[in-house]
Structure formats: structure tokens, C-alpha cells
Enzyme design. Structure first.
Site, mmCIF file in Angstrom:
data_model
loop_
_atom_site.group_PDB
_atom_site.id
_atom_site.type_symbol
_atom_site.label_atom_id
_atom_site.label_comp_id
_atom_site.label_asym_id
_atom_site.label_seq_id
_atom_site.Cartn_x
_atom_site.Cartn_y
_atom_site.Cartn_z
ATOM 1 N N GLY A 85 85.502 48.622 21.023
ATOM 2 C CA GLY A 85 84.470 48.066 21.914
ATOM 3 C C GLY A 85 83.650 49.191 22.540
ATOM 4 O O GLY A 85 84.044 50.362 22.497
ATOM 5 N N GLY A 87 82.870 51.615 24.800
ATOM 6 C CA GLY A 87 83.602 52.254 25.888
ATOM 7 C C GLY A 87 82.722 53.140 26.746
ATOM 8 O O GLY A 87 83.132 53.609 27.808
ATOM 9 N N ARG A 88 81.512 53.387 26.248
ATOM 10 C CA ARG A 88 80.612 54.228 27.046
ATOM 11 C C ARG A 88 79.158 53.875 26.759
ATOM 12 O O ARG A 88 78.274 54.726 26.861
ATOM 13 C CB ARG A 88 80.848 55.695 26.754
ATOM 14 N N LYS A 108 73.765 55.035 25.981
ATOM 15 C CA LYS A 108 75.034 55.615 25.538
ATOM 16 C C LYS A 108 75.403 56.738 26.504
ATOM 17 O O LYS A 108 74.606 57.655 26.709
ATOM 18 C CB LYS A 108 74.847 56.170 24.107
ATOM 19 N N GLY A 121 83.702 57.309 29.742
ATOM 20 C CA GLY A 121 82.461 56.538 29.641
ATOM 21 C C GLY A 121 81.206 57.394 29.595
ATOM 22 O O GLY A 121 80.093 56.872 29.591
ATOM 23 N N ARG A 171 69.638 54.637 22.674
ATOM 24 C CA ARG A 171 69.704 54.471 21.216
ATOM 25 C C ARG A 171 69.022 53.169 20.844
ATOM 26 O O ARG A 171 69.173 52.154 21.519
ATOM 27 C CB ARG A 171 71.172 54.467 20.808
ATOM 28 N N ARG A 178 78.710 45.892 13.688
ATOM 29 C CA ARG A 178 79.410 46.777 12.758
ATOM 30 C C ARG A 178 80.351 45.973 11.870
ATOM 31 O O ARG A 178 80.694 44.830 12.195
ATOM 32 C CB ARG A 178 80.261 47.777 13.565
ATOM 33 N N ASP A 247 84.104 50.919 12.353
ATOM 34 C CA ASP A 247 83.312 50.641 13.561
ATOM 35 C C ASP A 247 82.029 51.467 13.567
ATOM 36 O O ASP A 247 81.162 51.247 14.413
ATOM 37 C CB ASP A 247 84.123 50.933 14.831
ATOM 38 N N ASN A 248 81.918 52.404 12.659
ATOM 39 C CA ASN A 248 80.708 53.212 12.580
ATOM 40 C C ASN A 248 79.877 52.864 11.352
ATOM 41 O O ASN A 248 79.079 53.670 10.886
ATOM 42 C CB ASN A 248 81.063 54.700 12.576
HETATM 43 P P1 AMP Z 1 83.359 56.907 18.217
HETATM 44 O O1 AMP Z 1 84.387 57.899 17.846
HETATM 45 O O2 AMP Z 1 82.197 57.470 18.958
HETATM 46 O O3 AMP Z 1 82.954 56.021 17.107
HETATM 47 O O4 AMP Z 1 84.043 55.963 19.304
HETATM 48 C C1 AMP Z 1 85.205 55.231 19.051
HETATM 49 C C2 AMP Z 1 85.574 54.436 20.284
HETATM 50 O O5 AMP Z 1 85.847 55.300 21.376
HETATM 51 C C3 AMP Z 1 84.500 53.486 20.763
HETATM 52 O O6 AMP Z 1 85.159 52.343 21.276
HETATM 53 C C4 AMP Z 1 83.844 54.264 21.876
HETATM 54 O O7 AMP Z 1 83.209 53.436 22.808
HETATM 55 C C5 AMP Z 1 85.038 54.978 22.480
HETATM 56 N N1 AMP Z 1 84.636 56.221 23.173
HETATM 57 C C6 AMP Z 1 84.192 57.374 22.646
HETATM 58 N N2 AMP Z 1 83.952 58.288 23.587
HETATM 59 C C7 AMP Z 1 84.248 57.703 24.770
HETATM 60 C C8 AMP Z 1 84.204 58.113 26.140
HETATM 61 N N3 AMP Z 1 83.806 59.341 26.494
HETATM 62 N N4 AMP Z 1 84.575 57.217 27.077
HETATM 63 C C9 AMP Z 1 84.991 55.984 26.747
HETATM 64 N N5 AMP Z 1 85.050 55.537 25.503
HETATM 65 C C10 AMP Z 1 84.685 56.377 24.507
HETATM 66 MG MG MG Z 2 81.576 54.649 17.050
#
Ligand code: AMP
Ligand code: MG
Length: 483
Positions: A85, A87-88, A108, A121, A171, A178, A247-248
């Protein structure tokens, strides 16, 4: 600034998102703003000052009618399923452009959400500027991608390996839906929700499938075709996504989530830059196979809609997935042939281009510059191109063009459209980001951003920029996920 929001995501079942607010930041300052994109979106920024932009695009002062929702999704990360989900990140709204297109505007780095788990976040300035630069470069390369509208520094520190300035990126995407969103629903929701959501995605991204007989199966085919086109494009320019978790992978077919991505220099399909990809799962040459792996997760998520008889559903999905390899190869070969000037392809063209790739591999030759050398022999001075095997190849190539009745002009034209002269070279990207973090100056960043906006330049080459890094430097280059 006047937005034109129409937020359809809010009409979906409540389990698919959470309404929550950005966490205000103390000293927002605008450091990058994409005027051209703003105009395309119908956001004329002309009569607004940078302080107001900073307030809006930090999340401090959301525009009227904006939504501010975190989307629920899951995903397979390096092969393992996790509940994730936003997260940030927060969806501000779906902007309708003057020409009637719909784009998500997402903040973001806007603070924690119920999906943050242990994360803060937040995002670093360096990572957000990197995403801005590379996503805009991808767009200029003609590759479907999310885009970057603004970067605002928050005035607050972010704690990573070192303390870094924090920032929020805006963004822009056709949507943030996704493969992992489908996995999430199939895992945690009802088949009714899956049906409603699938219809929503079809209406939003593939309206030509509305009222078709097996629209879920056709959706799988569409998403597969889009992914194949996308990966072929990545491979055309040497792009390594680096973290192709489900998720990406956007179902719109846009490149999304610029974390540890980087461009390959010397042609080595096994190239990996990401520090966490220790097994090489997402290596340059593995990207097609990983796309198919992800599409298989999408197919699994859709099974209940494909056929009520699960055996039949599996057979139908498998038939689609089994066509991936052939379709990919057709498009991949056409792309490779275009890189050496052949419009249509037969096996001998593929053999020819594979011989060139083999030569590059053996000699650590730069992927981008080798094609530039073929287009503009005088520009690239590297003595590697005096190698006998290369010169023989070049000779064979010219003969083959002649035999096929392709003029040098026609070949050159196709090559100029296919082969970039400028890519975001890793060492250049690092240089400009270091300047920003060390001095606060944006001048080199803007210069590079500008250069990358015309990647298919045909004259006035910036020779200094085109220089590939020494092979030894490149071997130690690492990208990090801790963004
Ligand atoms: P990503 O690796 O960017 O695809 O992120 C994978 C998951 O980690 C997603 O749910 C993001 O929202 C969460 N996420 C990444 N960085 C952070 C952060 N600094 N704080 C909170 N959630 C994060
Ligand atoms: Mg991601």
C-alpha cells in the site's frame, strides 16, 4: 492554480484505499517545476508564485476538491508476497487535461499513512530529483512512463544511511494501479470487488474491451502486450528497472517506481546495479522473463473472472501466457534490427545484430555509443572501434544494407529514431545530484535535464557528456533502495 479534478477512485469499494492527510512540512521550497508538463495538464502556472507552488506540492495546502487518499495494494517483492500500500504517497486527484485525458497526481514523500509499516513516509531530495530526471528522460526517449511535475524540499531532515534533506515529488501517471493491486484484491477481497475493480480498470485504461465477452482474459492480453512493448523499449536504450516487483508494474504499461534503476553502459545482459538484487533477479537481460513472471501473478489474480470452471480458467490464462515468448521475440527482433537500420527483419538480420552484440560483450563496448558510432563515425573517437572484428562487421553490415536495397539515408533515418545519443549516464546523474546536496545549486541539474530532453539529437553533440565511464568505475557503481 486551478485544478480540474474528477476523482473516480473514491467511488471504488472502501477497502481499496484510505483517506488521510499529508503531514505538513516546516519550510517547503520549490526546487524543480515542469512547466511543459503543467501546461499539458492544463495547470497554467504562469500567474502563481513559487511559494504557492511549494505549499501545494509539499501537501501543506491541498487544492480544493483534492482527495488525499492512500491506495491499498500488495505485491511480490523479489518473489515473496507482501501486503503493501501507499506508505509514503497520497493521491491528490485525477486531473482531466484540456484534451480530455485523465492523470493521477500523486504526492510522494508526503508523510506516513496507515500502510507505512516501519517506514517514515518520507523521501530524500536526492532520490526525488533522481526520479524527476530519469522519468523525464524516459519520456523524452519516447518510452511510456510516469512523469514528474514538481519537487519541493521540505526543510526537514530524513534519516537514511546519512541524514539527508527531505523532499516531496509530484508524480503524474495514467494511474497508479499495479499488478499488485489485483493481487491484493484477489487475496483479501471478494470476487464482487474483483469484478467491480476489473471493470473500473477496463473502463479507465482499455475502454475498447467494454462489453466484450471475456473482458478479464482480454485485459490480461492487453496488459501483456503493453508490458512487452515497454520492456522492448527499455532494452532498446539499455534501461534496467532494478526492482520489477509486482507492485512496481503498472497495468497502464507505464514505467513506474524509479528506485534503484540505472542505464547499462557496456553491453552485458547480466548487469545489475541495485545493491539489494544480490541474485541478479532483475538483471538487464532477465527483464522479459520477470515481466512474464509478474503477468503470471496477474493471470492468477484474474482466474475467477476468466472462467467459473477453474480448470478452464487456467487453460485459457496459460494459453495467453504461452504466447508471451513469441510475441516478445518478434518485437525485440524488430527493435534490434531497427538499431542497425533494417525496417523489416529476417533471420540473417538478427544474426548480424547478434554478432555485433557479441562483439560488444567481448570488448566491453558501450551499448549506446556503439550505435552512435555506426550513425556518426566521426563523433566517437574511442580506439575500440579500430578493432579489426568491428571494422569487418561494419563492412558486412553495409554490404547487407546494399543487398537489401536499403539506402544509407533510409538506414540512418531509422537508426536516428531508434538509437539515443544521450542517456542519463549514471556518473553524470550522480555528479549533478552531488552538486545539489553539497551546494544547493540546481544549475547542473537543469543543464542535464535540458540535454536529456533531446536524446535523439542529430547535430551539435555534447562530446564530453557522451563519454562512457571507465569500465572499472562502472563495475563498482551501485544504486540503493533506501530512498
Ligand atoms: P518500493 O520499494 O518503493 O516499491 O516500496 C515498497 C513499499 O514500501 C510500498 O508500500 C511503499 O509505500 C513502502 N515504502 C517505501 N519507502 C517508504 C518510506 N520511507 N516510508 C513508508 N513506506 C515506504
Ligand atoms: Mg513501489
Amino acid at each position: 492554480m486551478k485544478f480540474n479534478f474528477d476523482i473516480t477512485y473514491l467511488n471504488l469499494p472502501g477497502e481499496l484505499f484510505t483517506v488521510c492527510s499529508p503531514v505538513p512540512v516546516s519550510q517547503p521550497q520549490l526546487v524543480a517545476f515542469n512547466d511543459n508538463l503543467a501546461t499539458e495538464l492544463g495547470l497554467n502556472a504562469g500567474n502563481i508564485n513559487t511559494n504557492e507552488l511549494a505549499e501545494i506540492f509539499s501537501g501543506n495546502k491541498l487544492p480544493e476538491d483534492s482527495a488525499s487518499i492512500a491506495q491499498a495494494y500488495s505485491g511480490h517483492q523479489f518473489g515473496y508476497f507482501n501486503r503493501l500500500g501507499d506508505g509514503r504517497a497520497l493521491l491528490m486527484g485525477e486531473q482531466i487535461t484540456p484534451d480530455g485525458r485523465r492523470f493521477d497526481l500523486q504526492l510522494k514523500g508526503s508523510g506516513p499513512t496507515p500502510y507505512s509499516r516501519r517506514g517514515d513516509g518520507r523521501a530524500t531530495l536526492s532520490a526525488m530529483l533522481r526520479e524527476y530526471l530519469i522519468s523525464e528522460a524516459m519520456h523524452a526517449l519516447g518510452i511510456p512512463t510516469t512523469r514528474s511535475l514538481a519537487v519541493v524540499v521540505t526543510g526537514e531532515p530524513v534519516y537514511r544511511e546519512q541524514v539527508q534533506p527531505g523532499a516531496v515529488l509530484t508524480r503524474v501517471a495514467e494511474s497508479h494501479i499495479r499488478v499488485g493491486t489485483f493481487e491484493h484484491i484477489s487475496q483479501f477481497s471478494s470476487v464482487e470487488t474483483l469484478k467491480v475493480f476489473t471493470d473500473y480498470v477496463i473502463k479507465r485504461h482499455y475502454p475498447e474491451l467494454l462489453q466484450t465477452e471475456n473482458s478479464a482474459l482480454l485485459l490480461l492480453i492487453k496488459v501483456m502486450e503493453k508490458q512487452i512493448d515497454l520492456i522492448v523499449n527499455w532494452m532498446r536504450v539499455g534501461f534496467i528497472h532494478g526492482v520489477m516487483n509486482t507492485d512496481n508494474m503498472a497495468v497502464s504499461g507505464e514505467t513506474i517506481d524509479y528506485g534503484p534503476c540505472a542505464f547499462m553502459n557496456a553491453y552485458k545482459p547480466e548487469t545489475v546495479f541495485s545493491s539489494i538484487d544480490t541474485s541478479g533477479r532483475y538483471a538487464f537481460g532477465n527483464q522479459p522473463e520477470m515481466a512474464l513472471w509478474n503477468l503470471t501473478r496477474l493471470a492468477e489474480s484474474l482466474l475467477l473472472l476468466i472462467d467459473t470452471d477453474i480448470k478452464k480458467a487456467i487453460a485459457k490464462a496459460a494459453e495467453v501466457l504461452n504466447s508471451f515468448q513469441n510475441l516478445f521475440e518478434q518485437k525485440y527482433h524488430k527493435m534490434l534490427a531497427a538499431k542497425i537500420g533494417f525496417e523489416y527483419t529476417d533471420e540473417s538480420d538478427i544474426l548480424l545484430v547478434n554478432n555485433l552484440l557479441g562483439w560488444m560483450y567481448e570488448h566491453n563496448a558501450d551499448y549506446t555509443n556503439t550505435f552512435v558510432r555506426l550513425m556518426y563515425p566521426a563523433i566517437i573517437q574511442d580506439k575500440i572501434y579500430l578493432d579489426k572484428a568491428f571494422l569487418k562487421w561494419e563492412n558486412d553490415w553495409k554490404l547487407r544494407l546494399q543487398q537489401k536495397g536499403i539506402t544509407e539515408e533510409a538506414a540512418l533515418k531509422l537508426m536516428q529514431e531508434t538509437n539515443p545519443v544521450y542517456i542519463p549516464r549514471n556518473h553524470k546523474v550522480e555528479e549533478v545530484l552531488a552538486q545539489v546536496t553539497e551546494t544547493g545549486k540546481m544549475s547542473d541539474f537543469q543543464k542535464l535535464n535540458n540535454l536529456l530532453s533531446t536524446p535523439y539529437a542529430t547535430s551539435d553533440f555534447d562530446a564530453a557528456f557522451m563519454q562512457a565511464p571507465a569500465v572499472a568505475d562502472e563495475l563498482v557503481y551501485k544504486t540503493y533502495c533506501g530512498t
